[in-house]
Design an enzyme around this catalytic site. Structure first.
Site, PDB file in Angstrom:
ATOM      1  N   ASP A  14       0.865  -1.184   0.000  1.00 46.50           N
ATOM      2  CA  ASP A  14       0.000   0.000   0.000  1.00 46.50           C
ATOM      3  C   ASP A  14       0.900   1.232   0.000  1.00 46.50           C
ATOM      4  OD1 ASP A  14      -2.458   1.537   0.338  1.00 46.50           O
ATOM      5  OD2 ASP A  14      -1.864   1.842   2.407  1.00 46.50           O
ATOM      6  N   SER A  15       0.291   2.392  -0.213  1.00 47.63           N
ATOM      7  CA  SER A  15       1.066   3.643  -0.144  1.00 47.63           C
ATOM      8  C   SER A  15       1.531   3.923   1.288  1.00 47.63           C
ATOM      9  CB  SER A  15       0.187   4.803  -0.612  1.00 47.63           C
ATOM     10  OG  SER A  15      -0.928   4.922   0.253  1.00 47.63           O
ATOM     11  N   TYR A  49      -0.687   8.423  -2.411  1.00 48.34           N
ATOM     12  CA  TYR A  49      -0.651   8.158  -3.853  1.00 48.34           C
ATOM     13  C   TYR A  49      -1.890   8.773  -4.544  1.00 48.34           C
ATOM     14  CZ  TYR A  49       2.951   4.397  -3.635  1.00 48.34           C
ATOM     15  OH  TYR A  49       4.093   3.656  -3.486  1.00 48.34           O
ATOM     16  N   GLY A  50      -2.976   8.856  -3.784  1.00 51.38           N
ATOM     17  CA  GLY A  50      -4.286   9.179  -4.363  1.00 51.38           C
ATOM     18  C   GLY A  50      -4.415  10.548  -4.988  1.00 51.38           C
ATOM     19  N   CYS A  99      -4.151  -1.354  -2.137  1.00 48.26           N
ATOM     20  CA  CYS A  99      -4.361   0.083  -2.323  1.00 48.26           C
ATOM     21  C   CYS A  99      -5.276   0.265  -3.534  1.00 48.26           C
ATOM     22  CB  CYS A  99      -3.016   0.764  -2.574  1.00 48.26           C
ATOM     23  SG  CYS A  99      -3.145   2.489  -3.041  1.00 48.26           S
ATOM     24  N   ASN A 100      -6.412   0.883  -3.313  1.00 47.83           N
ATOM     25  CA  ASN A 100      -7.362   1.076  -4.419  1.00 47.83           C
ATOM     26  C   ASN A 100      -6.807   2.000  -5.496  1.00 47.83           C
ATOM     27  OD1 ASN A 100     -10.210  -0.092  -3.422  1.00 47.83           O
ATOM     28  ND2 ASN A 100      -9.106   0.732  -1.678  1.00 47.83           N
ATOM     29  N   GLU A 150      -2.711   9.261   7.590  1.00 48.88           N
ATOM     30  CA  GLU A 150      -1.274   8.975   7.505  1.00 48.88           C
ATOM     31  C   GLU A 150      -0.489   9.915   8.437  1.00 48.88           C
ATOM     32  OE1 GLU A 150       1.258   6.381   6.011  1.00 48.88           O
ATOM     33  OE2 GLU A 150      -0.743   6.252   5.189  1.00 48.88           O
ATOM     34  N   CYS A 203     -10.999   3.154  -0.208  1.00 45.53           N
ATOM     35  CA  CYS A 203      -9.607   3.453   0.164  1.00 45.53           C
ATOM     36  C   CYS A 203      -9.329   2.642   1.414  1.00 45.53           C
ATOM     37  CB  CYS A 203      -9.430   4.939   0.445  1.00 45.53           C
ATOM     38  SG  CYS A 203      -7.820   5.337   1.192  1.00 45.53           S
ATOM     39  N   THR A 204      -8.230   1.907   1.405  1.00 48.00           N
ATOM     40  CA  THR A 204      -7.961   0.980   2.504  1.00 48.00           C
ATOM     41  C   THR A 204      -7.602   1.697   3.811  1.00 48.00           C
ATOM     42  OG1 THR A 204      -5.696   0.733   1.660  1.00 48.00           O
ATOM     43  CG2 THR A 204      -7.312  -0.941   1.010  1.00 48.00           C
ATOM     44  N   HIS A 205      -7.350   2.999   3.728  1.00 46.31           N
ATOM     45  CA  HIS A 205      -7.104   3.755   4.964  1.00 46.31           C
ATOM     46  C   HIS A 205      -8.399   3.959   5.776  1.00 46.31           C
ATOM     47  CE1 HIS A 205      -3.241   4.761   3.167  1.00 46.31           C
ATOM     48  NE2 HIS A 205      -2.889   5.453   4.243  1.00 46.31           N
TER      49      HIS A 205
HETATM   50  N1  DGL Z   1      -4.851   3.334   0.777  1.00 47.47           N
HETATM   51  C1  DGL Z   1      -4.860   3.836  -0.551  1.00 47.47           C
HETATM   52  C2  DGL Z   1      -6.124   3.433  -1.301  1.00 47.47           C
HETATM   53  O1  DGL Z   1      -6.726   2.440  -0.994  1.00 47.47           O
HETATM   54  C3  DGL Z   1      -4.627   5.273  -0.847  1.00 47.47           C
HETATM   55  C4  DGL Z   1      -4.170   6.275   0.065  1.00 47.47           C
HETATM   56  C5  DGL Z   1      -3.299   7.282  -0.645  1.00 47.47           C
HETATM   57  O2  DGL Z   1      -3.820   8.264  -1.188  1.00 47.47           O
HETATM   58  O3  DGL Z   1      -2.090   7.048  -0.672  1.00 47.47           O
HETATM   59  O4  DGL Z   1      -6.485   4.069  -2.252  1.00 47.47           O
END
Ligand code: DGL
Length: 247
Positions: free
Chosen positions: A11-12, A42-43, A73-74, A152, A183-185
């Site tokens: 994941d990011s 990353y998003g 990570c989506n 984060e 989003c997995t967060h």
């Molecule tokens: N956890 C990541 C997801 O599922 C993204 C978070 C990020 O923006 O890095 O998209």
């Protein structure tokens, strides 16, 4: 010599821990985790940059001896095509991600109204919305531009709650019967989503697609000693907190 199977989850940053949590319920396979906290989030990045990061993350795990890959990570999953996997020499039968698993295992009731909440990259791609529409569902998307980075960065619960409420107001507006954590967060702050739900009087359910990833991993049928080894490109307070919480 036969290589021992090892699952690499990436994941990011810390979001992939919510996927690991579901995976470890269904397999004893040894897992390696990689959170690229140095480059998170990353998003909000351009697609070309995310594609390069996907390849780097896969390479990092390959060098650690990983045999099976879980893209947790989506924002990366929506861009991980078969062609990209081929470039990284990964065969699709030892790879899964948030979208592929959702597409394969999620069963939806036609005419449901589902709101996907996710990063800008995920919503912009339209991939979730397409998969949902193929399943006969009315799909909407809401992008949180700063929620993953706020998690984060360990922001306060009040700050997080204020951000969370934006998506919940939209869920009410479109009459959503379910919200997908795209989003997995976000499952890391499920409690705050429940609080916002109560406060704003939204009556639907939350869906965490990590359950479909776990189903796919279960079907791989690989075993191990429940080993877990976390790595990050930067040991942030949020990363350390989640290692302690999930290990
Ligand atoms: N956890 C990541 C997801 O599922 C993204 C978070 C990020 O923006 O890095 O998209």
């Amino acid at each position: 010599m036969v290589q021992e199977p090892v699952i690499g989850i990436f994941d990011s940053g810390v979001g992939g821990f919510t996927v690991y949590k579901k995976i470890k319920e269904v397999t004893s396979a040894n897992c390696i985790y990689y959170g690229d906290c140095l480059n998170a989030p990353y998003g909000n990045k351009e697609e070309s940059e995310i594609r390069e990061l996907i390849k780097e993350d896969i390479l990092f795990l390959e060098e650690k001896g990983v045999t099976h890959f879980v893209n947790a990570c989506n924002s990366m999953s929506v861009l991980t095509t078969d062609a990209l996997l081929k470039e990284s020499h990964i065969s699709t039968d030892r790879y899964t991600d948030m979208i592929r698993a959702f597409d394969k295992h999620a069963v939806c009731t036609p005419d449901e109204i589902i709101l996907v909440i996710a990063t800008t990259a995920t919503i912009r791609s339209g991939v979730y919305q397409d998969v949902l529409m193929k399943k006969g569902v009315n799909a909407f998307g809401y992008a949180y531009t700063d929620l993953a980075v706020a998690i984060e960065n360990n922001r306060t619960r009040e700050e997080l709650l204020a951000i969370v409420e934006g998506g919940m107001v939209y869920a009410k507006e479109v009459g959503a019967t379910s919200i997908i954590y795209g989003c997995t967060h976000y499952p890391l702050i499920h409690g705050l989503f429940l609080e916002a739900k109560e406060k704003l009087g939204w009556t639907g359910e939350f869906i965490d697609p990590a359950i479909y990833v776990a189903e796919e991993v279960r079907q791989w049928g690989i075993t191990g000693e429940h080993g877990f080894c976390p790595y990050s490109s930067k040991d942030t307070p949020a990363f350390i907190k989640n290692v302690i919480k999930f290990v």
